[in-house]
Motif scaffolding. Structure first.
Motif, short mmCIF file in Angstrom:
data_model
loop_
_atom_site.label_atom_id
_atom_site.label_comp_id
_atom_site.label_asym_id
_atom_site.label_seq_id
_atom_site.Cartn_x
_atom_site.Cartn_y
_atom_site.Cartn_z
N GLN A 1 0.84 -1.19 0.00
CA GLN A 1 0.00 0.00 0.00
C GLN A 1 0.88 1.25 0.00
O GLN A 1 1.89 1.31 0.70
CB GLN A 1 -0.90 0.00 1.23
CG GLN A 1 -1.91 1.13 1.29
CD GLN A 1 -2.80 1.03 2.53
OE1 GLN A 1 -2.42 0.42 3.53
NE2 GLN A 1 -4.00 1.60 2.46
N ARG A 2 0.51 2.23 -0.79
CA ARG A 2 1.28 3.47 -0.85
C ARG A 2 1.12 4.25 0.45
O ARG A 2 0.12 4.08 1.16
CB ARG A 2 0.82 4.32 -2.04
CG ARG A 2 1.87 5.30 -2.55
CD ARG A 2 1.52 5.82 -3.92
NE ARG A 2 0.33 6.68 -3.91
CZ ARG A 2 -0.19 7.22 -5.01
NH1 ARG A 2 0.35 6.97 -6.20
NH2 ARG A 2 -1.26 7.99 -4.93
N ALA A 3 2.06 5.09 0.76
CA ALA A 3 2.05 5.81 2.03
C ALA A 3 0.78 6.62 2.23
O ALA A 3 0.32 6.78 3.37
CB ALA A 3 3.28 6.71 2.13
N ASP A 4 0.19 7.11 1.12
CA ASP A 4 -1.03 7.91 1.26
C ASP A 4 -2.29 7.06 1.30
O ASP A 4 -3.39 7.59 1.36
CB ASP A 4 -1.12 8.95 0.13
CG ASP A 4 -1.22 8.31 -1.25
OD1 ASP A 4 -1.20 7.07 -1.35
OD2 ASP A 4 -1.31 9.07 -2.25
N GLY A 5 -2.15 5.73 1.26
CA GLY A 5 -3.28 4.84 1.41
C GLY A 5 -3.75 4.17 0.14
O GLY A 5 -4.57 3.25 0.19
N LYS A 6 -3.25 4.60 -1.03
CA LYS A 6 -3.71 4.02 -2.28
C LYS A 6 -3.27 2.56 -2.39
O LYS A 6 -2.14 2.21 -2.04
CB LYS A 6 -3.19 4.82 -3.47
CG LYS A 6 -3.88 4.48 -4.78
CD LYS A 6 -3.43 5.38 -5.93
CE LYS A 6 -4.28 5.16 -7.16
NZ LYS A 6 -3.84 5.98 -8.32
N ILE A 7 -4.15 1.72 -2.93
CA ILE A 7 -3.87 0.29 -3.09
C ILE A 7 -3.29 0.05 -4.48
O ILE A 7 -3.71 0.65 -5.47
CB ILE A 7 -5.16 -0.53 -2.89
CG1 ILE A 7 -5.67 -0.34 -1.45
CG2 ILE A 7 -4.92 -2.01 -3.16
CD1 ILE A 7 -4.73 -0.78 -0.35
N MET A 8 -2.33 -0.86 -4.54
CA MET A 8 -1.62 -1.12 -5.79
C MET A 8 -2.54 -1.73 -6.85
O MET A 8 -3.50 -2.44 -6.55
CB MET A 8 -0.42 -2.04 -5.57
CG MET A 8 -0.76 -3.39 -5.00
SD MET A 8 0.45 -4.67 -5.37
CE MET A 8 -0.25 -5.34 -6.88
N HIS A 9 -2.14 -1.46 -8.08
CA HIS A 9 -2.82 -2.03 -9.23
C HIS A 9 -2.03 -3.18 -9.82
O HIS A 9 -2.59 -4.22 -10.16
CB HIS A 9 -3.03 -0.95 -10.28
CG HIS A 9 -3.42 -1.44 -11.63
ND1 HIS A 9 -4.58 -2.15 -11.85
CD2 HIS A 9 -2.82 -1.35 -12.84
CE1 HIS A 9 -4.69 -2.45 -13.13
NE2 HIS A 9 -3.62 -2.00 -13.76
N GLU A 10 -0.71 -3.04 -9.91
CA GLU A 10 0.08 -3.99 -10.70
C GLU A 10 1.48 -4.10 -10.10
O GLU A 10 2.12 -3.10 -9.79
CB GLU A 10 0.15 -3.48 -12.13
CG GLU A 10 0.86 -4.37 -13.11
CD GLU A 10 0.73 -3.84 -14.54
OE1 GLU A 10 1.54 -4.27 -15.38
OE2 GLU A 10 -0.14 -3.00 -14.80
N TYR A 11 1.94 -5.35 -9.98
CA TYR A 11 3.26 -5.60 -9.39
C TYR A 11 3.87 -6.80 -10.10
O TYR A 11 3.41 -7.93 -9.96
CB TYR A 11 3.10 -5.89 -7.89
CG TYR A 11 4.39 -5.89 -7.10
CD1 TYR A 11 4.98 -4.69 -6.71
CD2 TYR A 11 5.00 -7.08 -6.71
CE1 TYR A 11 6.15 -4.68 -5.95
CE2 TYR A 11 6.15 -7.08 -5.96
CZ TYR A 11 6.73 -5.88 -5.57
OH TYR A 11 7.88 -5.87 -4.82
N SER A 12 4.91 -6.53 -10.90
CA SER A 12 5.52 -7.59 -11.69
C SER A 12 6.21 -8.61 -10.78
O SER A 12 6.63 -8.29 -9.67
CB SER A 12 6.55 -6.99 -12.65
OG SER A 12 7.38 -7.99 -13.19
#
Length: 858
Positions: free
Chosen positions: A385-396
Motif C-alpha cells: 500500500q502506498r504511504a497515502d493509502g492508495k492500493i496497488m494495481h500492478e506488481y511484476s
C-alpha cells in the motif's frame, strides 16, 4: 565436443568470460558426483475431476504452480518458466524409428489432451509408438526449480527421440535481460567409447549470477560447435534413445533448474539441483496430488441437475488456486492475473500480481471457503500500500529486482482502493476474522482516507473520480472520462462497506458518517447519471456537467456487493437490466462492454465492444439480485460454457464481440474470468450471503424451474461447514441445512431457523425452463433472449427478442393439475393427454431482431 561461450567481459573484473569457461573446462572436464535416471512408474491419481478432449493444435494449455509454469499448445509444444525466469521455449519432439526411414514430427501426432487438477497429459499416437507427456507444477518445488515434465514411451521398435528447444534464460518483464544464453554440455560420465552420457546442459548468461540447466536422463547433446568454428546456428537438442524392452513403463523426466545468484548459478550446484529434483519426483508428485485432494475436499462444491454447471464450478475453483505465485522479494503468496504463452516476449499473458483482478476474485475465494488465501492476498496488497493509502494495481514478478516505482503501473488504477475496502468487508463477513480487521485497521482507514480525500473529487460532487487513475477503461474515443459510473458505483458501495467495517471496529460515529456518504452518493448518481432517453445510466459524467451517454455494461456494478438488504443503488434499474439482456450488449458467449448499436462499437477492440467473462459475471449477478433469474441463468451458463472452450478447465480473458472466438492475445487462463462462474452461482443463483459473526447464512434462491433439487456442499460460515439443501415439491421450495454445527442459522426474508429445520419458500405454479446456450466456434449471436420476466398474482409476463422470423419453443413447468392456462402473444401446445408442456413463439418477419411480449395467466 563442448561448446565454448562467446567472449564477453564480466561486469566485475572485466576478465574475458570465455577464458573462464576454457579454464573451467580444463580443470573440471566432467562432474561425476551424481547421475541422472529414469523414474519408475508413478501411481497417478485417476479420481476427481477430469477433462478429456481430442487435441486442437492452436488451443492453449497451462500447467501452473507457485514456482513454475508451462505454457503451450495442444500439439504439445511449450515454453517453461522457473518463475520469474523463462528458461526455454518452442520445445518440440522428433522421432526416428529404427527401420522406418522417415523422421516423424511427434507434435503432429498429438491426439488427446487430458486435464486434471494435479496434471495435464498430452498423448501422441503413431503406428510406431505412443508417447505421453505428463506435466505438473508443484507448489512446494525446491528453490530454483518449478514445473516437471515426464515422458512415457511405448514403442514397437528402438526409437531415437530428438527434443529441440530455444534456450531463453530471460527474466519476466520488465527486468532487463542479459544476452542470448550460451548452451554448454556438462558430461556426467564417459563411456568406454569416449561418448559422454547422462550429462546436462548449462545455459550461461553474460553474468555469473544467472544460469539455467536442463536434461533428460540418458540423453545426449546435439550439435555444439567448437569455439574455433565460424559462427553458425544449430538447434539445441537432447537426443534420447528408447529401447522398447529396457525402457517400457519408465518415466523420463525433463529436469529444469535456474540459478539466480552466484552460488545457485554455479555449474556444480545446478547439476546437484537437477539430481535432487530427479531423486524426489515421486515424492514431489505425491505431495502435489495430496495438496489438490485436500483442496477439493475442503472447498465448496455444488450438485444440481445441471452437471455441466457443477463441473464448471469446481474447475473454476481449481483454476483460481492454480494462479498462486511467490513474490521474489518476500516469499509471500499472491494471485497473478493469468497466464498465456509469451511468444517472443518475456510477458506470459498477465502473469504478474494485479490488485483489482485479485480483489474481484476474492469474492469467489470466500465463496468456496479458502479464507487463508483471501487473507494472504489482502496482506500482500497491504504490504504494498502506498504511504497515502492508495492500493496497488500492478506488481511484476520481477518488481523487487528493479526500480518498479519508476514505472507508471503500480498505482495506475483508481478502482483498486474502493475494491480493497469491499474485499476486506466481504472477507471479514464470510470468515468472521475480526482480528484481521483490527490488526490492519490503519491500512483500512488509510485507504478510506485516500478515497475520501477532497482533492480526489475534482468537481466537488462528493464522488471519488478518475483524477486518481483509470477507473475501468484505459482508452476512450474523444478522451479519457472525468468520472465513470463504474467508479462512482464502487465508491458508493465501498462507503457502505466502510460503514460495516467501522461498526465492527466499534466506532459508531465513523460508521454513520460512511453510511451517510453512501446514501449521498446514491442520490448524486441518480442526478448526474440517469439518462431518461435510454432508460439507463450514462457511461460517465463530465467536469462540465454533461454526460457521455454511451450504453455500456458498467451500471451492472450497482448490484455487485451485498449490503445486507439495503435498497437498490439505482432508482431506475429496469431499463439497464433489459439492456444487459438484449442482443446489443449480450452475445451467446457473454456480454460486450459497449452496445453494438453505438458508433464507437468495435467487436475487435479491447474496451469498445469485446466480450469479457468478467462483465458477464457482473450482469448475471445483477439480474439475479434484481429478480430476473432467467436472464441470470442465461448469462451464468455463457461463462460456464467457456470452461471447455479454449484452455481446458479455465475461462479466457476476452472474446470477440461478433463471433464466438477468443482474441489471439487473450490470456487464456484468467483469474477473474473463472471467478465469474463461482460468484454468480453462489450469490446469484442460490442467493447466498454470509454473516460469520452471527453464524447466519441468508438465502434468496433463484433455481431454474426444471430443477427439483440442489445441494451446495461444504459451504463455509466462519469456522463452520454446512451443506445447504434445496428440494422442490409442488409449489414449495424447501431449504435446510445439513451440519453438525448446530449454532449455524438459516435465514430467508423474515424467517430464521437453526439446526436441521427448513424454510419453505412458495413458488409459482407456472414457470418457464431456461434454454441451453451452446454456441459453436465462429457463431454469431442468434439465440433468443428473455429480456424481462414479471411475476404477478396468477400471471406471468415476458419480453423476449430473437432474430426476425425465428420460431422457437419454451418448455413450461406446471406444478398444479388441471390449471386453466391461457397465453397471449404465443401458442400453447397440448400433449395427447390434454396437458400443456410447451410454449410456441413466433417472431415477426423482417430485418434484424424483433421483440414480442408473452403473458401467461391461469
Amino acid at each position: 565436443m563442448r561448446a565454448i561461450p562467446v567472449c564477453f567481459r564480466t561486469a566485475a573484473a572485466l576478465i574475458p568470460a570465455c577464458l573462464l569457461a576454457v579454464t573451467s573446462a580444463i580443470l573440471a572436464p566432467e562432474i561425476r558426483a551424481q547421475t541422472f535416471h529414469s523414474v519408475p512408474a508413478i501411481p497417478f491419481d485417476t479420481t476427481g475431476p477430469v477433462i478429456r478432449a481430442h487435441s486442437e493444435t492452436l488451443k492453449p494449455f497451462t500447467v501452473a504452480g507457485e514456482r513454475g509454469v508451462l505454457l503451450g499448445q495442444q500439439d504439445g509444444a511449450f515454453e517453461a518458466w522457473v518463475l520469474p525466469v523463462k528458461l526455454l521455449s518452442h520445445m518440440t519432439i522428433e522421432a526416428n524409428v529404427e527401420g522406418y526411414p522417415v523422421p516423424i514430427d511427434v507434435n503432429q501426432q498429438s491426439a488427446e489432451v487430458e486435464v486434471r487438477p494435479d496434471r495435464t497429459v498430452i498423448t501422441y499416437s503413431h503406428v510406431a509408438f505412443t508417447v505421453r507427456q505428463i506435466m505438473f507444477s508443484p507448489n512446494d518445488a525446491a528453490a530454483g526449480t518449478g514445473p516437471i515434465v515426464l515422458f512415457e514411451f511405448d514403442c514397437l521398435h528402438p526409437t531415437d527421440f530428438v527434443f529441440r528447444f530455444t534456450p531463453e534464460l530471460r527474466w519476466m518483464w520488465p527486468e532487463r535481460n542479459e544476452g542470448v544464453p550460451s548452451p554448454e554440455w556438462i558430461p556426467r560420465k564417459t563411456g568406454s567409447d569416449g561418448k559422454s552420457e547422462a550429462g546436462f546442459y548449462v545455459l550461461h548468461s553474460d553474468y555469473p549470477d544467472l544460469a539455467g540447466a536442463l536434461t533428460i536422463p540418458g540423453a545426449e547433446p546435439g550439435i555444439l560447435a567448437p569455439y574455433q568454428e565460424r559462427p553458425q546456428d544449430h538447434p539445441v537438442e537432447l537426443k534420447l534413445h528408447i529401447d522398447p524392452l529396457r525402457d517400457h513403463g519408465k518415466l523420463f523426466p525433463l529436469l529444469m533448474a535456474v540459478g539466480t545468484n552466484v552460488a545457485a548459478a554455479n555449474t556444480k550446484q545446478l547439476g546437484d539441483t537437477l539430481a535432487q529434483l530427479n531423486d524426489g519426483i515421486a515424492a514431489s508428485y505425491a505431495a502435489h496430488d495430496s495438496w489438490y485432494k485436500k483442496l477439493l475436499a475442503n472447498s465448496t462444491t455444488i450438485e444440481t441437475p445441471d452437471k455441466a454447471l457443477d463441473e464448471a464450478f469446481q474447475w473454476a475453483t481449481i483454476s483460481i488456486e492454480q494462479l498462486r505465485a511467490k513474490a521474489q522479494d518476500t516469499g509471500e503468496t499472491g494471485l497473478v492475473a493469468g497466464y498465456y504463452a509469451s511468444g517472443d516476449s518475456a510477458r506470459p499473458g498477465f502473469g504478474w500480481f494485479f490488485g483489482r483482478d485479485a480483489l474481484y476474485t476474492l469474492y469467489a475465494v470466500n465463496g468456496f471457503g479458502d479464507f487463508a488465501l483471501s487473507k494472504a492476498e489482502l496482506e500482500f496488497l497491504i504490504h504494498r500500500q502506498r504511504a497515502d493509502g492508495k492500493i496497488m494495481h500492478e506488481y511484476s514478478q520481477t518488481a523487487a529486482a528493479i526500480d518498479w516505482q519508476a514505472f507508471p503501473y503500480m498505482y495506475a488504477a483508481a478502482d483498486a482502493t474502493p475494491l480493497f475496502l469491499l474485499a476486506v468487508e466481504d472477507y471479514v463477513k464470510a470468515s468472521g476474522d475480526v482480528a484481521f480487521l483490527t490488526a490492519n485497521r490503519d491500512a483500512v482507514e488509510k485507504a478510506w482516507a485516500f478515497e475520501t480525500d477532497p482533492a480526489h473529487d475534482t468537481d466537488h460532487d462528493g464522488i471519488y473520480d478518475n483524477s486518481q487513475g483509470t477507473g475501468w477503461v484505459e482508452s476512450w474515443p474523444g478522451g479519457m472520462p472525468h468520472q465513470e459510473i463504474y467508479l462512482a458505483l464502487l465508491d458508493q458501495q465501498a462507503s457502505g462497506a466502510m460503514a460495516t467495517l467501522e461498526k465492527l471496529l466499534g466506532d459508531s460515529a465513523k460508521s454513520a458518517a460512511a453510511q451517510q456518504r453512501a446514501d449521498a452518493i446514491a442520490k448524486t448518481i441518480e442526478r448526474e447519471y440517469y439518462d431518461p432517453s435510454k432508460s439507463c445510466y450514462a457511461f460517465s459524467h463530465n467536469a462540465d456537467g454533461s454526460q457521455d451517454q454511451t450504453r455500456t455494461v458498467y451500471p451492472a456494478m450497482a448490484w455487485w456487493s451485498d449490503l445486507g438488504g439495503a435498497k437498490p443503488v439505482l432508482a431506475h434499474p429496469e431499463g439497464c437490466l433489459q439492456q444487459f439482456a438484449a442482443h446489443t450488449l449480450a452475445t451467446d458467449w457473454g456480454l460486450r462492454d459497449v452496445s453494438s448499436g453505438e458508433k464507437i462499437y468495435d467487436g475487435m477492440s479491447y474496451h469498445q465492444g469485446s466480450v469479457w467473462p468478467l462483465f458477464t459475471g457482473w450482469a448475471a449477478l445483477a439480474e439475479y439480485r434484481a429478480g430476473q433469474p432467467l436472464v441470470g441463468y442465461q448469462l451464468l451458463k455463457e461463462n460456464a460454457n467457456l470452461t471447455w472452450a479454449q484452455d481446458l478447465g479455465a475461462d479466457t480473458e476476452l472474446l470477440s464481440g461478433d463471433f464466438f472466438v477468443p482474441f489471439g492475445r487473450s490470456t487464456s487462463h484468467q483469474l477473474w474470468s473463472s471467478a465469474m462462474v463461482i460468484t454468480p452461482t453462489l450469490r446469484g443463483l442460490f442467493g447466498i450471503s454470509f454473516d460469520a459473526q452471527t453464524k447466519t447464512i441468508t438465502v434468496n434462491p433463484h433455481l431454474p424451474a426444471n430443477w427439483d433439487h440442489a445441494v451446495v456442499k461444504n459451504l463455509r460460515a466462519g469456522d463452520a461447514s454446512v451443506d445447504l439443501v434445496f428440494t422442490r415439491t409442488k409449489n414449495v421450495l424447501l431449504v435446510y441445512l445439513r451440519t453438525q454445527a448446530t449454532s449455524v442459522k438459516l435465514r430467508h426474508g423474515g424467517s430464521e431457523v437453526s439446526g436441521d429445520n427448513g424454510i419453505s419458500i412458495p413458488v409459482d405454479p407456472v414457470d418457464v425452463s431456461p434454454l441451453p446456450l451452446e454456441p459453436l466456434p465462429g457463431d454469431s449471436t442468434q439465440q433468443l433472449r428473455i429480456l424481462n420476466e414479471d411475476h404477478r398474482e396468477r400471471k406471468l409476463a415476458f419480453e423476449i427478442e430473437a432474430p426476425s422470423g425465428t420460431e422457437a419453443e419454451l418448455p413450461l413447468i406446471l406444478r398444479e393439475a388441471n390449471l386453466k392456462l391461457h397465453a397471449d402473444g404465443a401458442e400453447l401446445r397440448a400433449n395427447t393427454d390434454g396437458s400443456v408442456s410447451v410454449l410456441t413463439l413466433r417472431f415477426p418477419p423482417g430485418e434484424g431482431w424483433k421483440t414480442i411480449t408473452v403473458t401467461l395467466s391461469w
